[in-house]
Each structure stands twice: as structure tokens, then as C-alpha cells.
Motif scaffolding. Structure first.
Motif, PDB file in Angstrom:
ATOM      1  N   THR A  34       0.824  -1.221   0.000  1.00  0.00           N
ATOM      2  CA  THR A  34       0.000   0.000   0.000  1.00  0.00           C
ATOM      3  C   THR A  34       0.854   1.265   0.000  1.00  0.00           C
ATOM      4  O   THR A  34       0.318   2.360   0.140  1.00  0.00           O
ATOM      5  CB  THR A  34      -0.945   0.034   1.223  1.00  0.00           C
ATOM      6  N   CYS A  35       2.153   1.109  -0.151  1.00  0.00           N
ATOM      7  CA  CYS A  35       3.039   2.287  -0.160  1.00  0.00           C
ATOM      8  C   CYS A  35       3.153   2.835  -1.593  1.00  0.00           C
ATOM      9  O   CYS A  35       3.635   2.130  -2.491  1.00  0.00           O
ATOM     10  CB  CYS A  35       4.426   1.897   0.357  1.00  0.00           C
ATOM     11  N   PRO A  36       2.736   4.082  -1.820  1.00  0.00           N
ATOM     12  CA  PRO A  36       2.752   4.619  -3.183  1.00  0.00           C
ATOM     13  C   PRO A  36       4.138   4.596  -3.823  1.00  0.00           C
ATOM     14  O   PRO A  36       4.268   4.275  -5.006  1.00  0.00           O
ATOM     15  CB  PRO A  36       2.274   6.070  -3.008  1.00  0.00           C
ATOM     16  N   SER A  47      10.163   1.549   0.286  1.00  0.00           N
ATOM     17  CA  SER A  47       8.982   0.988   0.944  1.00  0.00           C
ATOM     18  C   SER A  47       9.072   1.324   2.429  1.00  0.00           C
ATOM     19  O   SER A  47      10.150   1.678   2.921  1.00  0.00           O
ATOM     20  CB  SER A  47       8.962  -0.536   0.769  1.00  0.00           C
ATOM     21  N   PRO A  48       7.978   1.201   3.160  1.00  0.00           N
ATOM     22  CA  PRO A  48       8.037   1.489   4.605  1.00  0.00           C
ATOM     23  C   PRO A  48       9.053   0.581   5.326  1.00  0.00           C
ATOM     24  O   PRO A  48       9.849   1.045   6.137  1.00  0.00           O
ATOM     25  CB  PRO A  48       6.618   1.203   5.087  1.00  0.00           C
ATOM     26  N   ARG A  49       9.021  -0.709   4.991  1.00  0.00           N
ATOM     27  CA  ARG A  49       9.936  -1.630   5.663  1.00  0.00           C
ATOM     28  C   ARG A  49      11.389  -1.272   5.370  1.00  0.00           C
ATOM     29  O   ARG A  49      12.230  -1.248   6.269  1.00  0.00           O
ATOM     30  CB  ARG A  49       9.639  -3.066   5.213  1.00  0.00           C
ATOM     31  N   GLY A  50      11.672  -0.958   4.114  1.00  0.00           N
ATOM     32  CA  GLY A  50      13.040  -0.574   3.753  1.00  0.00           C
ATOM     33  C   GLY A  50      13.456   0.710   4.446  1.00  0.00           C
ATOM     34  O   GLY A  50      14.593   0.838   4.929  1.00  0.00           O
ATOM     35  N   ARG A  51      12.542   1.651   4.512  1.00  0.00           N
ATOM     36  CA  ARG A  51      12.872   2.928   5.178  1.00  0.00           C
ATOM     37  C   ARG A  51      13.071   2.721   6.678  1.00  0.00           C
ATOM     38  O   ARG A  51      13.884   3.398   7.298  1.00  0.00           O
ATOM     39  CB  ARG A  51      11.769   3.959   4.923  1.00  0.00           C
ATOM     40  N   ILE A  52      12.322   1.788   7.250  1.00  0.00           N
ATOM     41  CA  ILE A  52      12.495   1.517   8.685  1.00  0.00           C
ATOM     42  C   ILE A  52      13.920   1.000   8.938  1.00  0.00           C
ATOM     43  O   ILE A  52      14.576   1.400   9.903  1.00  0.00           O
ATOM     44  CB  ILE A  52      11.401   0.548   9.185  1.00  0.00           C
ATOM     45  N   ARG A  74      12.059  10.753  -0.324  1.00  0.00           N
ATOM     46  CA  ARG A  74      11.037  10.282  -1.266  1.00  0.00           C
ATOM     47  C   ARG A  74       9.761   9.811  -0.567  1.00  0.00           C
ATOM     48  O   ARG A  74       8.757   9.548  -1.226  1.00  0.00           O
ATOM     49  CB  ARG A  74      11.590   9.118  -2.100  1.00  0.00           C
ATOM     50  N   CYS A  75       9.808   9.673   0.743  1.00  0.00           N
ATOM     51  CA  CYS A  75       8.605   9.262   1.490  1.00  0.00           C
ATOM     52  C   CYS A  75       7.621  10.435   1.487  1.00  0.00           C
ATOM     53  O   CYS A  75       7.986  11.568   1.776  1.00  0.00           O
ATOM     54  CB  CYS A  75       8.981   8.869   2.921  1.00  0.00           C
ATOM     55  N   LEU A  76       6.355  10.128   1.195  1.00  0.00           N
ATOM     56  CA  LEU A  76       5.328  11.175   1.113  1.00  0.00           C
ATOM     57  C   LEU A  76       4.766  11.559   2.494  1.00  0.00           C
ATOM     58  O   LEU A  76       4.013  12.519   2.596  1.00  0.00           O
ATOM     59  CB  LEU A  76       4.162  10.675   0.264  1.00  0.00           C
ATOM     60  N   SER A  77       5.085  10.772   3.503  1.00  0.00           N
ATOM     61  CA  SER A  77       4.411  10.898   4.805  1.00  0.00           C
ATOM     62  C   SER A  77       2.894  10.791   4.627  1.00  0.00           C
ATOM     63  O   SER A  77       2.118  11.462   5.297  1.00  0.00           O
ATOM     64  CB  SER A  77       4.763  12.203   5.517  1.00  0.00           C
ATOM     65  N   CYS A  78       2.481   9.928   3.701  1.00  0.00           N
ATOM     66  CA  CYS A  78       1.047   9.759   3.435  1.00  0.00           C
ATOM     67  C   CYS A  78       0.379   8.900   4.504  1.00  0.00           C
ATOM     68  O   CYS A  78      -0.840   8.903   4.640  1.00  0.00           O
ATOM     69  CB  CYS A  78       0.841   9.129   2.066  1.00  0.00           C
ATOM     70  N   LEU A  79       1.172   8.104   5.226  1.00  0.00           N
ATOM     71  CA  LEU A  79       0.720   7.269   6.344  1.00  0.00           C
ATOM     72  C   LEU A  79      -0.166   6.093   5.912  1.00  0.00           C
ATOM     73  O   LEU A  79      -0.861   5.509   6.739  1.00  0.00           O
ATOM     74  CB  LEU A  79       0.020   8.109   7.425  1.00  0.00           C
ATOM     75  N   SER A  80      -0.121   5.768   4.632  1.00  0.00           N
ATOM     76  CA  SER A  80      -0.854   4.585   4.180  1.00  0.00           C
ATOM     77  C   SER A  80      -0.312   3.338   4.887  1.00  0.00           C
ATOM     78  O   SER A  80      -1.064   2.425   5.237  1.00  0.00           O
ATOM     79  CB  SER A  80      -0.682   4.450   2.663  1.00  0.00           C
ATOM     80  N   CYS A  81       1.014   3.327   5.120  1.00  0.00           N
ATOM     81  CA  CYS A  81       1.626   2.176   5.805  1.00  0.00           C
ATOM     82  C   CYS A  81       1.116   2.048   7.246  1.00  0.00           C
ATOM     83  O   CYS A  81       1.040   0.951   7.789  1.00  0.00           O
ATOM     84  CB  CYS A  81       3.147   2.291   5.787  1.00  0.00           C
ATOM     85  N   VAL A  82       0.764   3.181   7.854  1.00  0.00           N
ATOM     86  CA  VAL A  82       0.320   3.147   9.253  1.00  0.00           C
ATOM     87  C   VAL A  82      -1.032   2.452   9.362  1.00  0.00           C
ATOM     88  O   VAL A  82      -1.263   1.644  10.269  1.00  0.00           O
ATOM     89  CB  VAL A  82       0.255   4.590   9.831  1.00  0.00           C
ATOM     90  N   ASP A  90       4.463   2.910  14.737  1.00  0.00           N
ATOM     91  CA  ASP A  90       4.178   4.347  14.661  1.00  0.00           C
ATOM     92  C   ASP A  90       5.148   4.997  13.666  1.00  0.00           C
ATOM     93  O   ASP A  90       6.051   5.743  14.024  1.00  0.00           O
ATOM     94  CB  ASP A  90       4.335   4.964  16.065  1.00  0.00           C
ATOM     95  N   TYR A  91       4.910   4.686  12.390  1.00  0.00           N
ATOM     96  CA  TYR A  91       5.808   5.187  11.339  1.00  0.00           C
ATOM     97  C   TYR A  91       5.793   6.712  11.281  1.00  0.00           C
ATOM     98  O   TYR A  91       6.813   7.337  11.001  1.00  0.00           O
ATOM     99  CB  TYR A  91       5.396   4.589   9.984  1.00  0.00           C
ATOM    100  N   MET A  92       4.628   7.319  11.560  1.00  0.00           N
ATOM    101  CA  MET A  92       4.517   8.779  11.437  1.00  0.00           C
ATOM    102  C   MET A  92       5.549   9.490  12.312  1.00  0.00           C
ATOM    103  O   MET A  92       6.316  10.332  11.835  1.00  0.00           O
ATOM    104  CB  MET A  92       3.105   9.239  11.835  1.00  0.00           C
TER     105      MET A  92
HETATM  106  S1  SF4 Z   1       4.315   7.245   4.612  1.00  0.00           S
HETATM  107 FE1  SF4 Z   1       3.515   6.683   2.569  1.00  0.00          FE
HETATM  108  S2  SF4 Z   1       5.271   6.914   1.181  1.00  0.00           S
HETATM  109 FE2  SF4 Z   1       6.104   6.906   3.263  1.00  0.00          FE
HETATM  110  S3  SF4 Z   1       6.662   4.759   3.642  1.00  0.00           S
HETATM  111 FE3  SF4 Z   1       4.563   5.028   4.430  1.00  0.00          FE
HETATM  112  S4  SF4 Z   1       3.211   4.449   2.730  1.00  0.00           S
HETATM  113 FE4  SF4 Z   1       5.274   4.785   1.873  1.00  0.00          FE
END
Ligand code: SF4
Ligand code: SF4
Length: 449
Positions: A34-36, A47-52, A74-82, A90-92
Motif C-alpha cells: 500500500t506504499c505509493p 517501501s516502509p519496511r526498507g525505510r524503517i 522520497r517518502c510522502l508521509s502519506c501514512l498509508s503504511c500506518v 508508529d511510522y509517522m
Molecule cells: S508514509 Fe507513505 S510513502 Fe512513506 S513509507 Fe509510508 S506508505 Fe510509503
């Protein structure tokens, strides 16, 4: 996830918080779907996992590498991963802390630093932004030229400038203070910064809608930008200063009478204000008042749905594609209310395929990452077009500007449609749809003939 912080590191409250967030991740990878950015780029580091993993390296080893900076930027902070994560990571707040750390250490090129400085120093201030927008509107016809010479960010910025600047003159906030004897509730309505300059008609529609529902609306004249723009650019000192300023302004205004809610019409701002309590939790002078402000903060659709909307004055066959802004659906988990209100107002609400995927706006992302942002916008617009709507409605000015830059159908704020249906003026750009509305009075007359 196993972490390797030393005891000394864990004495730092920020690292202790990072450690507790990282440990919740079970590497399942559900969030990648679900990560854009992962959907578009297919790179695990996007991806969220890779960024973590990258953020673990950033905090444990204290190093800010170009790779970490590139993929976090490149992360949008869209919080779809949350909203996808089954483990409650708590990715945000993790990515917020990473951005702040990156800003203190990253070696960005001069042009990049200058652009980020410009965005921080202009967008949150209405008068400065209005001034810049005026010149932007004159340069708008040249955006193709900027694109051709490789100034893609300038071209992307100009594409967001409306062809015609709003005519509505900014009035001093104190002139907008209303009182109403019939009031059932008393609220503060936040005007905001970017939205109030680019499309002041949204807040005017919100005021009419609230007053029609017997709500007393107060504009607190000392309010400032919510701080979200600087927060997402990693400048927490500036963001927290904005938060403290607003907490002071709203709590001072409440001495003249309590608010039932603090309403926000831009969902990006709403997500930030709902988080003031968390952001200022360690500030003894503000913690309690900040959490009170956060508890009062509501998206306008949450509040209208709660108090009940007046009966619509028209019947319509207009089909509305509802675009759920990430800050509203993932950040605030407000999903049902806008759809319910639009249906109650008589519109046919259409669901957009891939509704959980960001449109690419994401604050200043469409300026800082123009290519990825445009790709996400085009993907969103193709999904919107597939349901053949008459109009697109959304609850965030960033999404409105982003989609308008490429949309064949008009894009408006949800409250503009609700205001129109219950007695307000036709929202700008929807005049051709007037043939699709019929006053309810006419229908009653037709039924009785
Ligand atoms: S906040 Fe959005 S762009 Fe960033 S890792 Fe999560 S889903 Fe992907
Ligand atoms: S879904 Fe949650 S637990 Fe699974 S990898 Fe993503 S962040 Fe980690």
C-alpha cells in the motif's frame, strides 16, 4: 525488529522512543503493497519496511548517508503504511524524528537548501505567500520553458498556481468574528495559511454551512500556520514555535467562552493540530494546554456530521468522485463522515479505485519531488476518470491544487458542495453543472400538479 542501541544511547528520550517504535516492526512487509513509492518504484528502500531499516541505521549509527537522505526524502508521509500495519508501528513519528535528524546533518546541494529555506519562509505566512503567488501567476505561462531548460521544480511549482488568483480580498480576521443567538455550539474555525490565500472561498463556505446549522463561529485573529509544512521539512524548532503560538492564541480566546471544537478545513493541518499534544508532551509550560487543543481539534466534516446538517434545498443528479486525502483517511481516520454528508446532501458518491494511494501532493512534495509526484497524480486522475464523475470532492487544499493541475473535471472542497446543496452559492467552476440541479420546491410543485 531487533535493535542495538547502547544503554547510553537509550538515555536520550528521542532514541528511547525510536527504539520502542522499531521493536514493533515484525518485517512482515504488508505495508509495501500500500506504499505509493514502492508501488511506483519497486525498490525495497522506497517501501516502509526498507525505510524503517534505513532509519534504524540512521539512529543507531548516527550517520546520515546520501542513500538514507534520498529514500527518506522520497517518502510522502502519506501514512498509508500506518493504516495497513498489523503491528501498530508508529511510522509517522519515526519518520518525523528521522527528518529532523537528517536536516541537522545532511549535506544538501546549495540549490536544494535554498529551495527548502524558501518554502519554509514563504508558505506559512499569508502575506509573503500572496506576494509570491502574484509573481507566480505572471510567470505561469512560461512553465513549459522552465521545464525545457531543466528547471523542473520551478515548472512544477508554476503548474500549481491557479490561472486566476482569487478575487476575494483577504479581510482582517477580526472582521469575520460572528455571533449567533440561535447557537447550539461555539467553535473556532482555523483559516490556515496556504488555503486561505489560494482559495479563501473554502472557509467562507464552511462559515455559511456552520451558521446555517446554528453554530457560532469564531476566527481567532492571532492564529498562525499549524506548523505542518516546517515539521515535514524537518525543522521542528519552527514547527513547535507555530504550535506553541496557536496553543496560546486558542487558549487565550477560550477565556471569553469555551469552544466546543476547533475546526479545520485543510486535513493536512488537522492531522498536525491533533498531534500537538504529542509534540509538546515534554514541554511543561504547554503539555496540558496542547493536549486540550488536540482534543478539541476536529475536521469540519466530523463536526457537521455530529451536529447534523440542514436539509438540502435541491435535488441533483451530480456524480461526485470523493478523493479521500491521506491526511484525512490515514492521518485522522476520518473516512465515513465526508461520504455520508455528501450523500445526505443529495450527491451520488463514487468510490475512486486505489483510494488509499496518495495523489502525490503531500505538502511540498509536489515541488521537491516533481517527477514522482506527477506520476502519482496521473495515476490518481486515471482512476478518477474511470468512474466518470461530474466533479471531484476532497478535504485538503494540497490535493485540490494537485488534482486541478491535470484534471479534466472540476475539483472542489467537500464543504463547498455541502454549502451549495443547503443554500450557498454555486462553487466556482461548477456553473456548467447547474442544469443538473433542481430546487426541491420545484419538485414538490411538479408532484402536486
Ligand atoms: S508514509 Fe507513505 S510513502 Fe512513506 S513509507 Fe509510508 S506508505 Fe510509503
Ligand atoms: S506492516 Fe508493519 S510490521 Fe509489517 S513490515 Fe510494515 S511496518 Fe513492519
Amino acid at each position: 525488529m531487533q535493535t542495538n542501541f547502547t544503554d547510553f544511547q537509550l538515555e536520550d528520550p528521542t532514541l528511547a522512543r525510536v527504539d520502542s517504535i522499531l521493536r514493533r516492526c515484525i518485517h512482515c512487509g504488508l505495508c509495501t503493497a500500500t506504499c505509493p513509492t514502492y508501488v511506483v518504484l519497486g525498490d525495497e528502500r522506497d517501501s516502509p519496511r526498507g525505510r524503517i531499516y534505513l532509519m534504524k541505521q540512521l539512529f543507531e549509527q548516527g550517520e546520515v548517508t546520501p542513500t538514507i537522505t534520498r529514500h527518506i526524502d522520497r517518502c510522502l508521509s502519506c501514512l498509508s503504511c500506518v493504516t495497513t500495519c498489523p503491528s501498530g508501528v508508529d511510522y509517522m513519528h519515526l519518520v518525523d524524528m528521522a527528518r529532523a535528524r537528517i536536516e541537522t546533518k545532511a549535506h544538501r546541494p546549495l540549490g536544494e537548501r535554498s529551495l527548502r529555506w524558501f518554502l519554509r519562509k514563504v508558505l506559512p505566512y499569508r502575506s509573503r505567500f500572496r506576494f509570491v503567488l502574484f509573481f507566480g501567476s505572471m510567470a505561469r505561462p512560461l512553465r513549459g520553458l522552465f521545464e525545457a531548460v531543466g528547471l523542473k521544480r520551478v515548472a512544477a511549482s508554476l503548474a500549481l498556481v491557479p490561472p486566476r488568483l482569487p478575487r476575494l480580498k483577504l479581510r482582517k480576521p477580526k472582521d469575520l468574528i460572528r455571533t449567533d443567538e440561535r447557537r447550539i455550539r461555539r467553535v473556532a474555525l482555523m483559516l490556515g495559511c496556504v488555503q486561505e490565500v489560494m482559495q479563501p472561498s473554502i472557509n467562507r463556505a464552511a462559515i455559511r454551512l456552520l451558521k446555517r446549522n446554528g453554530v457560532d463561529v469564531v476566527i481567532v485573529k492571532d492564529e498562525a500556520c499549524c506548523g505542518a509544512l516546517t515539521h515535514h521539512l524537518g525543522h521542528d524548532d519552527e514547527a513547535l514555535a507555530s504550535a506553541r503560538h496557536n496553543v496560546d492564541a486558542w487558549t487565550a480566546a477560550m477565556r471569553e467562552g469555551p469552544f466546543d471544537a476547533i475546526l479545520i478545513t485543510a486535513s493536512g493541518c488537522g492531522t498536525m493540530i491533533k498531534d500537538y499534544g504529542h509534540l509538546l508532551a515534554r514541554d511543561r509550560g504547554y503539555a496540558e494546554r496542547a493536549s486540550q487543543v488536540s482534543a478539541l481539534a476536529r475536521d469540519i466534516t466530523e463536526f457537521i456530521e455530529e451536529v447534523g446538517m440542514t436539509t438540502p434545498l435541491m435535488w441533483t443528479s451530480i456524480k461526485v468522485a470523493y478523493h479521500s486525502a491521506c491526511s484525512l483517511q490515514h492521518g485522522q481516520r476520518v473516512e465515513i463522515e465526508p461520504r455520508t454528508l455528501l450523500s445526505q446532501a443529495g450527491f451520488t458518491v463514487l468510490e475512486v479505485p486505489e483510494g488509499h494511494i496518495c495523489c502525490g501532493s503531500a505538502g511540498t512534495y509536489n515541488i521537491l519531488q516533481p517527477q514522482l509526484s506527477a506520476e502519482l497524480r496521473d495515476r490518481k486522475l486515471a482512476n478518477v476518470a474511470s468512474v466518470k464523475p461530474d466533479v471531484v470532492a476532497t478535504g485538503n487544499i494540497g490535493c485540490i491544487n494537485q488534482l486541478r493541475a491535470g484534471s479534466a473535471v472540476p475539483v472542489v472542497h467537500t464543504v463547498e458542495l455541502l454549502d451549495w446543496a443547503t443554500g450557498g452559492p454555486v462553487p466556482a467552476g461548477l456553473e456548467p453543472l447547474k442544469s443538473k440541479i433542481h430546487p426541491i420546491q420545484n419538485l414538490v410543485e411538479m408532484a402536486t400538479v
